[in-house]
Motif scaffolding. Sequence first.
Motif, PDB file in Angstrom:
ATOM      1  N   HIS A  79       0.864  -1.186   0.000  1.00 52.18           N
ATOM      2  CA  HIS A  79       0.000   0.000   0.000  1.00 52.18           C
ATOM      3  C   HIS A  79       0.895   1.227   0.000  1.00 52.18           C
ATOM      4  O   HIS A  79       1.905   1.278   0.709  1.00 52.18           O
ATOM      5  N   SER A  80       0.554   2.215  -0.795  1.00 47.97           N
ATOM      6  CA  SER A  80       1.347   3.438  -0.826  1.00 47.97           C
ATOM      7  C   SER A  80       0.446   4.630  -1.075  1.00 47.97           C
ATOM      8  O   SER A  80      -0.667   4.495  -1.608  1.00 47.97           O
ATOM      9  N   PHE A  81       0.922   5.794  -0.667  1.00 48.17           N
ATOM     10  CA  PHE A  81       0.207   7.035  -0.965  1.00 48.17           C
ATOM     11  C   PHE A  81       1.195   8.188  -0.940  1.00 48.17           C
ATOM     12  O   PHE A  81       2.292   8.093  -0.386  1.00 48.17           O
ATOM     13  N   ILE A 111      -7.784   3.503   8.118  1.00 47.38           N
ATOM     14  CA  ILE A 111      -9.099   2.868   7.935  1.00 47.38           C
ATOM     15  C   ILE A 111      -9.093   1.988   6.696  1.00 47.38           C
ATOM     16  O   ILE A 111      -9.643   0.872   6.687  1.00 47.38           O
ATOM     17  N   HIS A 112      -8.467   2.486   5.632  1.00 50.99           N
ATOM     18  CA  HIS A 112      -8.372   1.703   4.398  1.00 50.99           C
ATOM     19  C   HIS A 112      -7.666   0.372   4.646  1.00 50.99           C
ATOM     20  O   HIS A 112      -8.110  -0.691   4.170  1.00 50.99           O
ATOM     21  N   LEU A 139      -7.392  -1.211   7.528  1.00 51.04           N
ATOM     22  CA  LEU A 139      -8.271  -2.056   8.347  1.00 51.04           C
ATOM     23  C   LEU A 139      -9.291  -2.788   7.482  1.00 51.04           C
ATOM     24  O   LEU A 139      -9.554  -3.982   7.666  1.00 51.04           O
ATOM     25  N   LEU A 140      -9.868  -2.053   6.552  1.00 45.11           N
ATOM     26  CA  LEU A 140     -10.878  -2.659   5.669  1.00 45.11           C
ATOM     27  C   LEU A 140     -10.281  -3.723   4.759  1.00 45.11           C
ATOM     28  O   LEU A 140     -10.999  -4.617   4.304  1.00 45.11           O
ATOM     29  N   ARG A 141      -8.992  -3.630   4.518  1.00 43.64           N
ATOM     30  CA  ARG A 141      -8.321  -4.652   3.710  1.00 43.64           C
ATOM     31  C   ARG A 141      -7.893  -5.847   4.554  1.00 43.64           C
ATOM     32  O   ARG A 141      -7.325  -6.806   4.039  1.00 43.64           O
ATOM     33  N   GLY A 142      -8.175  -5.788   5.862  1.00 45.51           N
ATOM     34  CA  GLY A 142      -7.917  -6.918   6.728  1.00 45.51           C
ATOM     35  C   GLY A 142      -6.537  -6.985   7.329  1.00 45.51           C
ATOM     36  O   GLY A 142      -6.128  -8.033   7.855  1.00 45.51           O
ATOM     37  N   LEU A 143      -5.801  -5.872   7.314  1.00 44.93           N
ATOM     38  CA  LEU A 143      -4.465  -5.886   7.909  1.00 44.93           C
ATOM     39  C   LEU A 143      -4.583  -6.007   9.425  1.00 44.93           C
ATOM     40  O   LEU A 143      -5.301  -5.227  10.058  1.00 44.93           O
TER      41      LEU A 143
END
Length: 250
Positions: A28-30, A227-228, A230-234
């Motif tokens: 994941h990156s931003f 939050i993103h 968390l929603l991906r299940g990390l």
Amino acid sequence: MTGAARPAAPAALYECVITHARTTPLRHSFRHRTYLWCVDLDRLPVLPRPVRPLARFDARDHFGGGTDSIRAGLDAHLAAHGIDLDGGRVTMLAHARVFGFVFNPLTVYWCHDRSGALVCVVAEVHNTYGQRHCYLLRTDATGGAETDKAFYVSPFFAVEGHYRMRLPPPDDRLRLAVHLENEEGRAFTAVVRGRRRPATVPALLSAAARSPWSTAAVWAGIRRHGIHLLLRGLPVHPRPRTAPQEGTPS
């Protein structure tokens, strides 16, 4: 404070792109744009009254928060490590308070002695839980240093592993990098790239227009990406019951 008189180091602004890249256990990156101040701790900028809400430097936002100035907090922290700069120059890279709010994921202090030689670098890390921790670094000729991780920052990483940092003193360009390495390899990288501009009122207004309420935006962005994930299940690592006290040695 002792030390010979020296010319004032003019304050500067760096309009930056900050990149975060996570590689394990998922990718994941931003990137986000912001601006940072680079200031002489003994000669903090004094802005015209109408624009002061856009930049304020407050001792309570750094180290233990109980000193009269940021410089006094830094000196107390260094003294705990047996370091006396003898009035040498300290350059700080940080966000300032904007409309009364500040969040500094990383504040960097380049600490020099009276002769101008770089003695050490202090990397002050804040998490979104209101805690802070300082790493005292002895950097090499390229600004590189390593240190064990000793502070809970992200809920998605345990307090383990070590950092490889590259924190050269800024010049016309700002080039900083922090890598977190653990038993799985390089798990996370944060990179800051920016270009120096004189800290004039027009430059500040221009930067603030491009990145409104910049420090709140940084805080909100970190929360949003959390939050993103968390929603991906990390999976989440619980925050330790005890944490390093503000400004204590690493």
